[in-house]
Design an enzyme around this catalytic site. Structure first.
Site, short mmCIF file in Angstrom:
data_model
loop_
_atom_site.label_atom_id
_atom_site.label_comp_id
_atom_site.label_asym_id
_atom_site.label_seq_id
_atom_site.Cartn_x
_atom_site.Cartn_y
_atom_site.Cartn_z
CE LYS A 1 17.17 116.32 -65.05
NZ LYS A 1 17.61 115.15 -65.81
N GLY B 1 24.61 112.34 -64.93
CA GLY B 1 25.63 112.57 -65.88
C GLY B 1 25.90 113.63 -65.77
N GLY C 1 21.50 108.05 -64.15
CA GLY C 1 20.07 107.70 -63.85
C GLY C 1 20.43 106.09 -63.41
#
Ligand code: ADP
Ligand code: 3PG
Ligand code: MG
Length: 392
Positions: free
Chosen positions: A198, A349, A372
């Protein structure tokens, strides 16, 4: 930065409300697939048991979005926790209300109760004051031990601590202590290895290290937009569109900050019609091939760049490492850290799980339970679930 710790909390014979992060990976049948987050909460829970507390645990699991959804029930988590503690952990079927109140009132010293998934109620994520008040009524003291969720301003993470005397749990203390070493005067040279997919999410993370770290090693799909602005054809590899400006600005800022940016110079590709993974130098990737790992030359360059460092932070695989054909980059680069003296931290994660699966955790002094939350912490951002706790 230190928070008032739970050692100071009056817990004997009290109802102690503990926010934990039992948001664990699940098997398709709902069973616990990876219990590390439960195991990491045990020091706090054992401390409370030994101190004679009446412990009420609360957590979320997944994203049921305010609806009671049996796929996200915490009952399988209660069974695993009960096995780890060696004593029963009953579950209050509704998070708040009569049953939860009665069960919590009946707890004896040293016993535990787990409330059902906080996110079955819309009030949790909305930080609804009425929901927070209902939760707070269940305990007399609050302990924050859900490090993985302290970046969320939810009823259980900020609403409750505003209503009860609050303390940091042992896991939160440990995470804050270890991760702070990456923020406050890290021992240099300091290298940061970032991969994953991402790009938009990770640009702020990368940018936060400019001037703070000496080297940034970028791999995985995250490297694609950086390679694209250099004009290299990437075959059929996906490149997140609309990021040219941001990426160019980032590379320019890195130059003025004197932070070295290392990018792949060769890649392992998936090439339709070819059963074996193939290696290509940058510039020669076939038009129908997709880059899914860093190549052997890049591995050697990255390993050499880590060799002389004192501090390393890693987040995000350097390729599609769940597939053994594309795991070698991540495995060998992170595996090399076992032979490098210094302080090495892994967070994320997917990253933490992969580190275990690839057998490279031996190279790390600390593996965060945060995804996060850890990434925001190392950027130096304020985390609402920590900010609300009294300082030490
Ligand atoms: P984390 O959760 O640890 O922060 P991310 O979610 O950003 O990590 O990224 C993890 C995912 O990125 C993995 O599922 C991995 O397969 C994927 N990935 C990494 N590199 C590539 C690549 N070159 N092509 C496709 N997927 C990739
Ligand atoms: C996590 O796994 O990162 C935490 O449990 C927070 O979950 P969330 O991203 O669904 O808020
Ligand atoms: Mg992820």
């Amino acid at each position: 930065m230190a928070k008032r710790g739970m050692q100071e909390a009056p817990v004997h014979g009290r109802r102690v409300l503990v926010r934990v992060d039992f948001n664990v990976p699940q098997e398709p049948n709902g069973q616990v697939a990876d219990d590390r987050r439960i195991v990491e909460a045990l020091p706090t829970l054992n401390h409370l048991r030994a101190a004679g507390a009446r412990t009420i645990l609360m957590s979320h699991l997944g994203r049921p979005e305010g609806h009671k959804d049996p796929r996200f029930s915490l009952r399988p988590v209660a069974r695993r926790l009960s096995a780890l503690l060696g004593q029963p952990v009953p579950v209050a079927g509704d998070t708040v209300g009569i049953e939860a109140l009665e069960l919590s009132a009946r707890l004896q010293n040293g016993q535990f109760l787990l409330l059902e998934n906080l996110r079955f109620h819309p009030g949790e994520e909305a930080n609804d004051p009425a929901f927070a008040a209902q939760l707070a009524r269940l305990g007399e003291v609050f302990i924050e031990d859900a490090f993985g969720t302290v970046h969320r301003a939810h009823a259980s993470t900020v609403g409750v601590p505003r209503r009860l005397p609050s303390f940091a749990g042992l896991l939160v203390e440990r995470e804050v202590h270890e991760l702070s070493r990456l923020v406050t005067s890290p021992s240099r040279p300091y290298a940061v290895v970032v991969g994953g997919a991402k790009v938009k999410d990770k640009l702020p993370l990368l940018t936060s290290f400019l001037g703070r770290a000496d080297r940034l090693l970028i791999g995985g799909a995250l490297a694609n937009p950086f390679l694209a602005v250099s004009g290299a054809p990437l075959g059929a590899s996906p490149v997140e569109p609309g990021l040219e400006g941001a990426v160019t600005d980032f590379l320019r800022a890195a130059e003025s900050a004197r932070t070295e940016v290392l990018l792949p110079t060769d890649v392992v590709v998936d090439h339709p019609g070819h059963s074996e993974a193939e290696v290509y130098p940058l510039g020669q990737i076939p038009s129908d091939a997709v880059a899914l790992d860093i190549g052997p030359e890049t591995r050697s360059r990255f390993i050499a760049a880590l060799a002389g460092t004192n501090t390393v932070f890693w987040n995000g695989p350097l390729g599609r490492a769940e597939d053994p054909r594309f795991a070698e980059g991540t495995r060998s680069v992170l595996g090399s850290l076992a032979g490098v003296p210094g302080f090495h931290v892994a967070a994320g994660g997917d990253s933490a799980r992969l580190a275990h699966d690839l057998g490279v955790t031996g190279g790390f002094q600390f593996v965060s339970t945060g995804g996060g939350a850890a990434l925001e912490f190392v950027q130096g951002l304020e985390l609402p679930g920590l900010a609300v706790l009294p300082d030490a």
